[in-house]
Motif scaffolding. Structure first.
Motif, mmCIF file in Angstrom:
data_model
loop_
_atom_site.group_PDB
_atom_site.id
_atom_site.type_symbol
_atom_site.label_atom_id
_atom_site.label_comp_id
_atom_site.label_asym_id
_atom_site.label_seq_id
_atom_site.Cartn_x
_atom_site.Cartn_y
_atom_site.Cartn_z
ATOM 1 N N PHE A 97 12.265 7.684 22.606
ATOM 2 C CA PHE A 97 13.234 7.853 21.650
ATOM 3 C C PHE A 97 14.491 7.122 21.983
ATOM 4 O O PHE A 97 15.036 7.189 23.098
ATOM 5 C CB PHE A 97 13.710 9.276 21.250
ATOM 6 N N ALA A 98 15.242 6.285 21.052
ATOM 7 C CA ALA A 98 16.335 5.217 21.149
ATOM 8 C C ALA A 98 17.361 5.781 20.381
ATOM 9 O O ALA A 98 17.180 6.149 19.068
ATOM 10 C CB ALA A 98 15.883 3.969 21.220
ATOM 11 N N ALA A 99 18.773 6.087 20.858
ATOM 12 C CA ALA A 99 20.003 6.172 20.125
ATOM 13 C C ALA A 99 20.930 4.815 20.501
ATOM 14 O O ALA A 99 21.249 4.650 21.552
ATOM 15 C CB ALA A 99 20.398 7.365 20.472
ATOM 16 N N HIS A 100 20.762 4.043 19.585
ATOM 17 C CA HIS A 100 21.180 2.516 20.043
ATOM 18 C C HIS A 100 22.722 2.575 19.217
ATOM 19 O O HIS A 100 23.656 3.046 19.765
ATOM 20 C CB HIS A 100 20.392 1.512 19.695
ATOM 21 N N THR A 101 22.765 1.603 18.132
ATOM 22 C CA THR A 101 24.073 1.551 17.455
ATOM 23 C C THR A 101 24.594 2.658 16.940
ATOM 24 O O THR A 101 25.829 2.948 16.597
ATOM 25 C CB THR A 101 24.076 0.366 16.702
ATOM 26 N N ASN A 102 23.805 3.660 16.313
ATOM 27 C CA ASN A 102 24.315 5.127 16.093
ATOM 28 C C ASN A 102 24.938 5.734 17.218
ATOM 29 O O ASN A 102 25.999 6.425 16.864
ATOM 30 C CB ASN A 102 23.130 5.975 15.662
ATOM 31 N N LEU A 126 37.725 1.649 16.871
ATOM 32 C CA LEU A 126 38.206 0.187 16.614
ATOM 33 C C LEU A 126 37.840 -0.346 15.165
ATOM 34 O O LEU A 126 38.726 -0.859 14.596
ATOM 35 C CB LEU A 126 37.738 -0.737 17.469
ATOM 36 N N ARG A 127 36.668 -0.160 14.609
ATOM 37 C CA ARG A 127 36.063 -0.364 13.361
ATOM 38 C C ARG A 127 35.562 0.899 12.700
ATOM 39 O O ARG A 127 34.415 1.151 12.724
ATOM 40 C CB ARG A 127 35.087 -1.332 13.482
ATOM 41 N N PRO A 128 36.511 1.573 12.222
ATOM 42 C CA PRO A 128 36.192 2.902 11.596
ATOM 43 C C PRO A 128 34.996 2.734 10.538
ATOM 44 O O PRO A 128 35.365 1.992 9.748
ATOM 45 C CB PRO A 128 37.170 3.718 11.166
ATOM 46 N N VAL A 129 34.317 3.825 10.378
ATOM 47 C CA VAL A 129 33.374 4.032 9.347
ATOM 48 C C VAL A 129 33.884 4.975 8.190
ATOM 49 O O VAL A 129 34.355 6.061 8.551
ATOM 50 C CB VAL A 129 32.069 4.275 9.578
ATOM 51 N N PRO A 130 33.858 4.346 6.902
ATOM 52 C CA PRO A 130 34.641 5.520 6.044
ATOM 53 C C PRO A 130 33.694 6.606 5.810
ATOM 54 O O PRO A 130 32.450 6.486 5.905
ATOM 55 C CB PRO A 130 34.542 4.468 4.552
ATOM 56 N N THR A 131 34.384 7.820 5.383
ATOM 57 C CA THR A 131 33.803 8.806 4.983
ATOM 58 C C THR A 131 32.818 8.462 3.743
ATOM 59 O O THR A 131 32.997 7.832 3.252
ATOM 60 C CB THR A 131 34.605 9.987 4.879
ATOM 61 N N ALA A 132 31.966 9.355 3.569
ATOM 62 C CA ALA A 132 30.910 9.144 2.431
ATOM 63 C C ALA A 132 31.771 9.251 1.113
ATOM 64 O O ALA A 132 32.687 10.129 1.143
ATOM 65 C CB ALA A 132 29.763 10.037 2.453
ATOM 66 N N PRO A 133 31.618 8.499 0.101
ATOM 67 C CA PRO A 133 32.469 8.528 -1.181
ATOM 68 C C PRO A 133 32.241 9.803 -1.872
ATOM 69 O O PRO A 133 31.125 10.389 -1.952
ATOM 70 C CB PRO A 133 31.938 7.225 -1.944
ATOM 71 N N ALA A 234 39.715 8.517 -2.979
ATOM 72 C CA ALA A 234 39.738 7.521 -1.927
ATOM 73 C C ALA A 234 38.996 7.892 -0.691
ATOM 74 O O ALA A 234 39.248 8.987 -0.129
ATOM 75 C CB ALA A 234 41.184 7.208 -1.868
ATOM 76 N N ALA A 235 38.376 6.989 -0.040
ATOM 77 C CA ALA A 235 37.420 7.179 1.187
ATOM 78 C C ALA A 235 38.779 7.165 2.226
ATOM 79 O O ALA A 235 39.701 6.478 2.361
ATOM 80 C CB ALA A 235 36.716 6.277 1.584
ATOM 81 N N GLU A 236 38.489 7.844 3.185
ATOM 82 C CA GLU A 236 39.400 8.008 4.374
ATOM 83 C C GLU A 236 38.401 7.729 5.699
ATOM 84 O O GLU A 236 37.246 7.826 5.785
ATOM 85 C CB GLU A 236 40.068 9.531 4.694
ATOM 86 N N ALA A 237 39.150 7.331 6.724
ATOM 87 C CA ALA A 237 38.470 6.889 7.989
ATOM 88 C C ALA A 237 37.837 8.225 8.606
ATOM 89 O O ALA A 237 38.554 9.182 8.473
ATOM 90 C CB ALA A 237 39.537 6.271 8.883
ATOM 91 N N SER A 238 36.629 8.051 9.194
ATOM 92 C CA SER A 238 36.088 9.022 9.874
ATOM 93 C C SER A 238 36.472 8.838 11.583
ATOM 94 O O SER A 238 36.855 7.943 11.880
ATOM 95 C CB SER A 238 34.601 9.069 9.520
ATOM 96 N N ALA A 239 35.971 10.045 12.124
ATOM 97 C CA ALA A 239 35.544 9.790 13.657
ATOM 98 C C ALA A 239 34.771 8.699 14.062
ATOM 99 O O ALA A 239 34.571 8.246 15.298
ATOM 100 C CB ALA A 239 35.566 11.172 14.363
ATOM 101 N N ASN A 240 33.755 8.385 13.069
ATOM 102 C CA ASN A 240 32.801 7.520 13.416
ATOM 103 C C ASN A 240 33.259 5.935 13.421
ATOM 104 O O ASN A 240 34.094 5.631 12.601
ATOM 105 C CB ASN A 240 31.695 7.693 12.434
ATOM 106 N N GLY A 241 32.668 5.263 14.052
ATOM 107 C CA GLY A 241 32.900 3.777 14.010
ATOM 108 C C GLY A 241 32.832 2.876 15.357
ATOM 109 O O GLY A 241 32.618 3.429 16.373
ATOM 110 N N LEU A 242 32.533 1.672 15.418
ATOM 111 C CA LEU A 242 32.251 0.958 16.516
ATOM 112 C C LEU A 242 33.614 0.848 17.464
ATOM 113 O O LEU A 242 34.645 0.560 16.953
ATOM 114 C CB LEU A 242 31.664 -0.345 16.195
ATOM 115 N N GLY A 243 33.334 0.762 18.695
ATOM 116 C CA GLY A 243 34.304 0.820 19.700
ATOM 117 C C GLY A 243 35.334 1.721 19.560
ATOM 118 O O GLY A 243 35.250 2.834 18.821
ATOM 119 N N ARG A 244 36.408 1.991 20.408
ATOM 120 C CA ARG A 244 37.349 2.685 20.512
ATOM 121 C C ARG A 244 38.682 2.057 21.000
ATOM 122 O O ARG A 244 38.608 1.160 21.810
ATOM 123 C CB ARG A 244 37.122 3.956 21.573
#
Length: 376
Positions: A97-102, A126-133, A234-244
């Protein structure tokens, strides 16, 4: 006893597959989802040595950061590297099983592990993923029918907030209308102005459920022509996203910080390299595990003092450092940076097993799978 399906479900809850990049191949690649699991082994890469180690410790599931079958494989032959690895896993009864970019994007993932190893506090993506609309639906219902309409909207998917459902705001007021010729009013008569005590109902909903929720509203509402508004939130930034991005507890020179990073990651032949002024005083730092040159523009825009990542190419790094506002670069070997995630993933797994009341052993591989084995 746990199954492969159950254990990988715990990992997918922590590292949701939808966070993976479009090109990625995450999840279960080899094995029977219903096979029993008593021992999980964690590694960055799938190699012959790692599979042998997993078999030696008695693992039935090998969890890796890098996918086994990321690029197209058109044959599974034991005289070729990928086929040999797949065959070894199957012969050994080991699922993979792989957990990669997720896992790069999720909390308690690779970026968080590397940032913590670097001593960074107050971390954020660093690049946050917006919350689901989300939408908000607002409608007006006679008081006697309000609860039925709320139930119908909730059943269709509205009103879910965190660990709560059927969440709604209500307020009372007076609605007024006049039915025209051809109308079939539930209350009142054609040509007469009506005033009705009504309840204003507001509920949030995933935008993907909009059609279903509006269909439920029209079906459950007692009026022939219900009034409603749909507001796109309006979408808000989540705790998810690439980098920190994080902050050092106290400023360090670039040289001192690079030495800290080198001490925090496993030793490899390539070692940790510093680009930029070694005497520059650092406070704010960005990190991306693995190969991070695609994020260089985002790092400059973030205004940090240093960027920790790997696989930086000569001309890319040279051109980047030529900018007056460029942060210093700390280049960490790809494998070493991502290895920092394994103990954290192990804790995530152990916690999930404890919560499920299941005993599952876990171990972390310390085999260095960095392709560069010696420095001369």
């Amino acid at each position: 006893m746990a199954t492969v399906r159950e254990v990988t479900g715990w990992l997918e809850a922590a590292y949701p597959p939808h966070l993976a990049e479009d090109w990625d191949r995450v999840g279960l690649a080899v094995g029977d989802p219903d096979a029993e699991v008593t021992h999980v082994h964690l590694a960055v890469d799938i190699t012959d040595a790692v599979i042998a180690e997993a078999a030696e410790v008695g693992a039935e599931l090998l969890v890796t950061h890098h996918p086994l079958l990321l690029r197209g494989v058109h044959a599974v032959r034991t005289d070729q590297p990928k086929g040999r690895l797949v065959a070894a896993l199957l012969r050994g009864g080991i699922a993979q099983f792989a957990a990669h970019t997720n896992a790069d994007s999720a909390p308690e993932g690779v970026a968080e592990a590397l940032a913590s190893a670097c001593g960074l506090k107050d971390q954020r993506p660093l690049r946050p993923v917006p919350t689901a609309p989300l939408d908000k639906v607002v409608t007006f219902v006679p008081t006697a029918d309000a609860e039925d309409v709320i139930d119908a909207l909730a059943t269709a998917g509205a009103g879910a907030i965190g660990d709560y459902d059927r969440c709604a705001f209500t307020a009372t007021g007076t609605g007024t209308f006049r039915p025209l010729a051809g109308a079939n009013p539930t209350i009142g008569s054609v040509g007469a102005i009506e005033h009705v005590e009504e309840v204003r109902i507001e509920m949030v909903l995933p935008r993907a459920r909009r059609a279903a929720v509006l269909a439920a509203l029209r079906s459950a509402h007692p009026y022939e022509e219900p009034a409603f508004d749909v507001v796109e939130l309006a979408a808000e930034a989540s705790a998810n996203g690439l980098g920190r991005i994080g902050r050092l507890a106290e400023p360090l020179t670039a040289r001192e910080f690079a030495r800290r990073v080198a001490a925090a990651v496993p030793e490899t032949a390539g070692g940790v390299k510093l680009g930029g002024d070694p005497e520059r005083l650092l406070r704010d730092v960005a990190v991306v595990g693995g190969a991070g040159d695609s994020m260089l523009d985002a790092v400059r825009a973030a205004g940090v003092d240093a960027y920790v990542t790997g696989d930086l190419r000569h001309h890319v790094a040279q051109d980047f450092l030529a900018h007056d506002d460029a942060p210093v670069l700390v280049d960490v070997p790809h494998w070493a940076a991502e290895w920092t995630w394994l103990p954290l993933a192990q804790r995530v797994l152990d916690r999930a097993a404890a919560d499920a009341g299941v005993r599952v052993r876990s171990t972390v591989s310390r085999i260095v799978t960095d392709p560069w084995g010696e420095r001369h």
